[in-house]
Design a protein around this motif. Structure first.
Motif, PDB file in Angstrom:
ATOM      1  N   ASN A 150       6.549  20.929  -1.654  1.00 62.22           N
ATOM      2  CA  ASN A 150       5.608  20.072  -1.011  1.00 62.22           C
ATOM      3  C   ASN A 150       4.997  19.206  -2.254  1.00 62.22           C
ATOM      4  OD1 ASN A 150       4.977  20.080   1.859  1.00 62.22           O
ATOM      5  ND2 ASN A 150       6.037  21.873   1.592  1.00 62.22           N
ATOM      6  N   MET A 151       4.612  19.831  -3.341  1.00 60.53           N
ATOM      7  CA  MET A 151       3.689  19.204  -4.353  1.00 60.53           C
ATOM      8  C   MET A 151       4.686  18.047  -5.081  1.00 60.53           C
ATOM      9  SD  MET A 151       0.848  20.355  -4.274  1.00 60.53           S
ATOM     10  CE  MET A 151       1.042  20.749  -2.637  1.00 60.53           C
ATOM     11  N   SER A 152       6.152  18.160  -4.924  1.00 66.50           N
ATOM     12  CA  SER A 152       7.051  17.496  -5.339  1.00 66.50           C
ATOM     13  C   SER A 152       6.960  16.121  -4.131  1.00 66.50           C
ATOM     14  CB  SER A 152       8.249  17.910  -5.647  1.00 66.50           C
ATOM     15  OG  SER A 152       8.206  18.819  -6.717  1.00 66.50           O
ATOM     16  N   ALA A 153       7.101  16.306  -2.954  1.00 63.49           N
ATOM     17  CA  ALA A 153       7.298  15.397  -2.053  1.00 63.49           C
ATOM     18  C   ALA A 153       6.183  14.822  -1.260  1.00 63.49           C
ATOM     19  CB  ALA A 153       7.975  16.324  -0.759  1.00 63.49           C
ATOM     20  N   LEU A 154       5.101  15.441  -1.534  1.00 64.10           N
ATOM     21  CA  LEU A 154       3.807  14.808  -0.775  1.00 64.10           C
ATOM     22  C   LEU A 154       3.262  13.386  -1.321  1.00 64.10           C
ATOM     23  CD1 LEU A 154       1.431  17.905  -0.045  1.00 64.10           C
ATOM     24  CD2 LEU A 154       2.361  16.210   1.609  1.00 64.10           C
ATOM     25  N   PRO A 155       3.942  13.205  -2.650  1.00 64.77           N
ATOM     26  CA  PRO A 155       3.470  11.775  -3.138  1.00 64.77           C
ATOM     27  C   PRO A 155       4.006  10.580  -2.239  1.00 64.77           C
ATOM     28  CG  PRO A 155       3.900  13.031  -4.878  1.00 64.77           C
ATOM     29  CD  PRO A 155       4.124  13.887  -3.731  1.00 64.77           C
ATOM     30  N   ALA A 156       4.728  11.042  -1.332  1.00 62.18           N
ATOM     31  CA  ALA A 156       5.347   9.816  -0.312  1.00 62.18           C
ATOM     32  C   ALA A 156       4.304   9.526   0.556  1.00 62.18           C
ATOM     33  CB  ALA A 156       6.359  10.571   0.706  1.00 62.18           C
ATOM     34  N   TYR A 157       3.389  10.472   0.839  1.00 62.47           N
ATOM     35  CA  TYR A 157       2.059   9.976   1.575  1.00 62.47           C
ATOM     36  C   TYR A 157       1.146   8.855   0.669  1.00 62.47           C
ATOM     37  CZ  TYR A 157       3.226  13.264   5.342  1.00 62.47           C
ATOM     38  OH  TYR A 157       3.506  13.700   6.488  1.00 62.47           O
ATOM     39  N   SER A 158       1.327   9.276  -0.606  1.00 64.29           N
ATOM     40  CA  SER A 158       0.350   8.374  -1.537  1.00 64.29           C
ATOM     41  C   SER A 158       0.873   6.928  -1.466  1.00 64.29           C
ATOM     42  CB  SER A 158       0.468   8.831  -2.841  1.00 64.29           C
ATOM     43  OG  SER A 158       0.079  10.309  -2.949  1.00 64.29           O
ATOM     44  N   PHE A 159       2.215   6.923  -1.370  1.00 66.86           N
ATOM     45  CA  PHE A 159       2.875   5.541  -1.143  1.00 66.86           C
ATOM     46  C   PHE A 159       2.123   4.602  -0.003  1.00 66.86           C
ATOM     47  CE2 PHE A 159       6.246   2.944   0.643  1.00 66.86           C
ATOM     48  CZ  PHE A 159       6.165   1.905  -0.237  1.00 66.86           C
ATOM     49  N   LEU A 160       2.226   5.644   0.991  1.00 67.17           N
ATOM     50  CA  LEU A 160       2.033   5.208   2.373  1.00 67.17           C
ATOM     51  C   LEU A 160       0.280   4.735   2.347  1.00 67.17           C
ATOM     52  CD1 LEU A 160       2.560   4.774   5.303  1.00 67.17           C
ATOM     53  CD2 LEU A 160       1.586   7.200   5.877  1.00 67.17           C
ATOM     54  N   LEU A 161      -0.335   5.679   1.800  1.00 70.00           N
ATOM     55  CA  LEU A 161      -1.746   5.305   1.537  1.00 70.00           C
ATOM     56  C   LEU A 161      -1.975   3.906   0.697  1.00 70.00           C
ATOM     57  CD1 LEU A 161      -4.586   6.306   1.879  1.00 70.00           C
ATOM     58  CD2 LEU A 161      -4.369   7.497  -0.084  1.00 70.00           C
ATOM     59  N   GLY A 162      -1.045   3.516  -0.287  1.00 71.94           N
ATOM     60  CA  GLY A 162      -1.360   2.474  -0.857  1.00 71.94           C
ATOM     61  C   GLY A 162      -0.984   1.352   0.020  1.00 71.94           C
ATOM     62  N   LEU A 163      -0.168   1.307   0.834  1.00 69.62           N
ATOM     63  CA  LEU A 163       0.193   0.180   2.053  1.00 69.62           C
ATOM     64  C   LEU A 163      -0.986   0.205   2.930  1.00 69.62           C
ATOM     65  CD1 LEU A 163       3.926   1.159   2.776  1.00 69.62           C
ATOM     66  CD2 LEU A 163       2.909  -0.683   1.181  1.00 69.62           C
ATOM     67  N   ILE A 164      -1.545   1.196   3.240  1.00 71.46           N
ATOM     68  CA  ILE A 164      -2.662   1.492   4.018  1.00 71.46           C
ATOM     69  C   ILE A 164      -3.943   0.488   3.438  1.00 71.46           C
ATOM     70  CG2 ILE A 164      -4.518   2.795   5.297  1.00 71.46           C
ATOM     71  CD1 ILE A 164      -2.490   4.852   5.783  1.00 71.46           C
ATOM     72  N   ALA A 165      -4.163   0.847   2.255  1.00 72.57           N
ATOM     73  CA  ALA A 165      -5.184   0.201   1.411  1.00 72.57           C
ATOM     74  C   ALA A 165      -4.924  -1.228   1.616  1.00 72.57           C
ATOM     75  CB  ALA A 165      -5.454   0.648   0.065  1.00 72.57           C
ATOM     76  N   LEU A 166      -3.842  -1.681   1.398  1.00 71.85           N
ATOM     77  CA  LEU A 166      -3.536  -3.166   1.418  1.00 71.85           C
ATOM     78  C   LEU A 166      -3.928  -3.743   2.807  1.00 71.85           C
ATOM     79  CD1 LEU A 166       0.020  -3.393  -0.224  1.00 71.85           C
ATOM     80  CD2 LEU A 166      -2.134  -4.347  -1.198  1.00 71.85           C
ATOM     81  N   LEU A 167      -4.237  -3.176   3.851  1.00 65.58           N
ATOM     82  CA  LEU A 167      -4.575  -3.544   5.259  1.00 65.58           C
ATOM     83  C   LEU A 167      -5.915  -4.515   4.800  1.00 65.58           C
ATOM     84  CD1 LEU A 167      -3.430  -0.769   7.547  1.00 65.58           C
ATOM     85  CD2 LEU A 167      -2.389  -3.165   7.210  1.00 65.58           C
ATOM     86  N   GLY A 168      -6.960  -3.767   3.904  1.00 67.22           N
ATOM     87  CA  GLY A 168      -7.906  -4.240   3.596  1.00 67.22           C
ATOM     88  C   GLY A 168      -7.993  -5.533   3.163  1.00 67.22           C
ATOM     89  N   TYR A 169      -7.094  -6.100   2.301  1.00 68.32           N
ATOM     90  CA  TYR A 169      -6.799  -7.225   1.937  1.00 68.32           C
ATOM     91  C   TYR A 169      -6.257  -8.421   3.024  1.00 68.32           C
ATOM     92  CZ  TYR A 169      -7.652  -6.118  -3.211  1.00 68.32           C
ATOM     93  OH  TYR A 169      -8.250  -5.800  -4.168  1.00 68.32           O
ATOM     94  N   MET A 170      -5.264  -7.691   3.835  1.00 64.12           N
ATOM     95  CA  MET A 170      -4.883  -8.656   4.834  1.00 64.12           C
ATOM     96  C   MET A 170      -5.692  -8.768   5.748  1.00 64.12           C
ATOM     97  SD  MET A 170      -1.367  -6.344   5.808  1.00 64.12           S
ATOM     98  CE  MET A 170      -0.525  -5.447   4.350  1.00 64.12           C
ATOM     99  N   ALA A 171      -6.790  -8.208   5.979  1.00 63.81           N
ATOM    100  CA  ALA A 171      -7.929  -8.240   7.082  1.00 63.81           C
ATOM    101  C   ALA A 171      -8.806  -9.574   6.265  1.00 63.81           C
ATOM    102  CB  ALA A 171      -8.762  -7.052   7.269  1.00 63.81           C
ATOM    103  N   LEU A 172      -8.950  -9.499   5.225  1.00 60.41           N
ATOM    104  CA  LEU A 172      -9.743 -10.341   4.456  1.00 60.41           C
ATOM    105  C   LEU A 172      -9.190 -11.809   4.583  1.00 60.41           C
ATOM    106  CD1 LEU A 172     -10.906  -8.801   1.172  1.00 60.41           C
ATOM    107  CD2 LEU A 172     -12.423  -9.894   2.985  1.00 60.41           C
ATOM    108  N   ALA A 173      -7.834 -11.987   4.433  1.00 59.51           N
ATOM    109  CA  ALA A 173      -6.993 -13.124   4.804  1.00 59.51           C
ATOM    110  C   ALA A 173      -7.152 -13.590   6.267  1.00 59.51           C
ATOM    111  CB  ALA A 173      -5.416 -13.058   4.364  1.00 59.51           C
ATOM    112  N   ALA A 174      -6.894 -12.477   7.101  1.00 58.06           N
ATOM    113  CA  ALA A 174      -6.785 -12.741   8.682  1.00 58.06           C
ATOM    114  C   ALA A 174      -8.287 -13.221   9.160  1.00 58.06           C
ATOM    115  CB  ALA A 174      -6.419 -11.331   9.156  1.00 58.06           C
ATOM    116  N   SER A 175      -9.176 -12.774   8.532  1.00 54.56           N
ATOM    117  CA  SER A 175     -10.586 -13.205   8.843  1.00 54.56           C
ATOM    118  C   SER A 175     -10.644 -14.674   8.511  1.00 54.56           C
ATOM    119  CB  SER A 175     -11.486 -12.495   7.987  1.00 54.56           C
ATOM    120  OG  SER A 175     -11.716 -12.941   6.540  1.00 54.56           O
ATOM    121  N   GLN A 176     -10.212 -15.291   7.766  1.00 52.78           N
ATOM    122  CA  GLN A 176     -10.221 -16.827   7.674  1.00 52.78           C
ATOM    123  C   GLN A 176      -9.125 -17.563   8.615  1.00 52.78           C
ATOM    124  OE1 GLN A 176     -10.185 -18.066   3.492  1.00 52.78           O
ATOM    125  NE2 GLN A 176     -10.851 -15.963   2.839  1.00 52.78           N
TER     126      GLN A 176
END
Length: 550
Positions: free
Chosen positions: A280-306
């Motif tokens: 699990n310590m080897s496989a759980l970074p897959a969630y970190s990749f997902l978290l990076g995509l989730i964080a990008l939603l913040g930039y998408m929201a800034l663009a979508a606000s305009q």
């Protein structure tokens, strides 16, 4: 609410589905009896690699993560991405620490981190402080899961607290009935939904906005605008000279704290053997990749606000930044998919909330009730007290949301992260060395807690007018350093904690202070479960943990 009928229907249907799974979980991998903390609170210590992976993913990546991380990126920019490196940093460290904790807990029947501290250092006082710190840090974390659900409900036009009360009542009932098996089973649904929703989002939303160059360009323009409360830019697309130290220390401090939370360790101790932890310590970074995509939603929201007028929902005259992701999905996706996304976030609150309440309840029953109120408690009595305590914890979290401003829960969680980090010298370092004296660890813990709270109290937030507990970034100028840079409070506090513990240990050694009992042995930290064997805890129930009072 009529405009959101499809979304609301999908959320209700999926919620009823996972609730049914929660009650059915009592018969999943069924034990002879759940009247034992090993069964009710740790799932029989028998979860394999896949179950543990989904359970830890559902536990560590909470509903609040899915709304708060992109909300921070939306409001401040690059600093919000600190969550990505910290969830990468922790897994190599977890590989070294968690296998040892699992082994010694397996051998001695430890159920909580405070159990380990009691056995390792022989001090019920130190164990009590660790238990209380864990409970205090966990309680607001549970309340924040409700903040995630509330953000989704607001996006669907649902007001009032009744839906949240009903959701947590159902959660309380199936957790009481099924214990850790319930969130373990539901985590399969929760994580699958989250993966589907986020992968679709990072493909479809940028396409609708005109591409990633438009997303980043619009985000940079929005963040460079002046914040009327501070006179400085609202944020930055990339880190700048003044927030790099804050970013580094916040990421490192958060990483060190992640597996000190009782709910994280509960999921770890439920694994069936050391190899399960290693995988699990080897496989759980897959969630970190997902978290990076989730964080990008913040930039998408800034663009979508305009482009689409996406804005946080205003409640009582104030914009709620936690609603920005639900609003983004509501605006840019058809109702049926938005409903699936909302359900993913809502269900994403149930899994960690259940594990957190179980972890806090186990700390109470094992390290307060049995240690101080009923030393002769049977395993069945311990389990029953934990079940009841888990209900109390949920009611307390619900009360924070209903009767107190949800911002208070966010502030408490901010404090909770700093507090739980102060258990690092005792729990994590204690797995490798017994050199630190129990009395010195008590002194270090108290010093770290005091420094952390004082520093947090001194931090204002000009955006909402708060004079105290306005954030976790402390200006170096307040420490007498001529610099505009900031540093994470928890990082400073834990350094003070460690220095005090080391100095006091040297002093106690010089004074020949008595050593307290250590019931563990070197071989306990590398022990593994033999095939088809039952954990020793099934018979010992953590008995035999005794030693002089500190």
């Amino acid at each position: 609410m009529g405009d959101h009928a499809v979304e609301l229907t999908i959320v209700i249907v999926l919620f009823l589905l996972v609730s049914g799974m929660g009650f059915a979980a009592a018969r999943w991998r069924r034990a002879e009896s759940l009247a034992h903390l090993d069964e009710w609170g740790l799932g029989g210590r028998n979860f394999g690699t896949w179950i543990t992976w989904f359970l830890l993913g559902g536990d560590l990546y909470t509903a609040y993560t899915f709304v708060a991380v992109p909300a921070l990126v939306f409001a401040s920019g690059a600093i919000g991405f600190y969550a990505v490196p910290y969830t990468i940093l922790i897994y190599p460290m977890g590989f070294l620490v968690l296998t040892r904790l699992w082994s010694v807990s397996y051998v001695h029947g430890f159920v909580t981190p405070a159990d380990f501290v009691r056995g390792r250092f022989g001090s019920p006082t130190l164990a009590l402080l660790i238990a209380l710190t864990g409970i205090v840090a966990t309680m607001p974390y549970i309340a924040l899961q409700l903040v995630g659900i509330e953000a989704v409900l607001k996006a669907m036009g649902v007001t009032g607290h009744l839906p949240i009360v009903v959701a947590f009542l159902v959660l309380a009932l199936y957790t009481y009935s099924s214990g850790l098996r319930a969130p373990a089973l539901i985590a399969f649904v929760k994580d699958t939904l989250i993966y589907i929703v986020i992968i679709v989002a990072v493909i479809v939303i940028p396409y609708k906005l005109g591409g990633w160059d438009v997303v980043f360009g619009s985000a940079e323009k929005a963040l460079s605008a002046t914040n009327p409360n501070t006179g400085a830019p609202k944020g930055s697309l990339l880190l700048n000279a003044n927030n790099q130290l804050q970013y580094i220390t916040l990421a490192l401090g958060s990483a060190l704290a992640l597996f000190l939370y009782p709910h994280s360790l509960t999921s770890v101790l439920a694994a069936k053997n050391r190899n399960t932890i290693k995988r699990n310590m080897s496989a759980l970074p897959a969630y970190s990749f997902l978290l990076g995509l989730i964080a990008l939603l913040g930039y998408m929201a800034l663009a979508a606000s305009q482009e689409f007028g996406v804005k946080p929902i205003v409640t009582d005259g104030k914009a709620d930044p936690n609603t920005i992701v639900p609003v983004l999905f509501d605006k840019l996706f058809p109702d049926w998919f938005a409903g699936v996304a909302f359900a993913a976030v809502a269900i994403g609150a149930l899994v960690p909330a259940a594990i957190m309440s179980i972890a806090a309840a186990n700390l109470f029953s094992r390290n307060i009730y049995k240690e101080y109120l009923n030393r002769d408690a049977t395993p069945a009595q311990e389990a029953q007290v934990s079940k009841l305590a888990s209900l109390v914890v949920k009611v307390g979290a619900l009360g924070v949301i209903i009767f107190i401003n949800p911002q208070f829960a966010i502030d408490l969680q901010l404090i909770g992260g700093v507090l739980i980090l102060q258990t690092l010298p005792t729990v994590a370092l204690g797995l490798y060395t017994r050199w630190l004296h129990a009395w010195a660890l008590v002194g270090g813990l108290v010093a770290g807690l005091a420094v952390g709270l004082v520093m947090l109290y001194q931090i204002p937030n000009p955006n909402n007018g708060k004079l105290h507990f306005g954030g976790s970034a402390y200006k170096l100028s307040e420490l007498g350093i001529d610099s505009d840079k900031q540093i994470y409070v928890g990082f400073v506090a834990v350094l003070v904690n460690i220095v005090v513990a080391v100095l006091l240990t040297a002093l106690f050694r010089a004074l020949n202070a008595p050593e307290l009992d250590d019931v563990t042995q070197a071989g306990d930290y590398v022990a593994d479960r033999s095939p088809d064997s039952a954990p020793p805890a099934a018979t010992t129930a953590g008995a035999g943990i005794a030693g002089p009072e500190a």
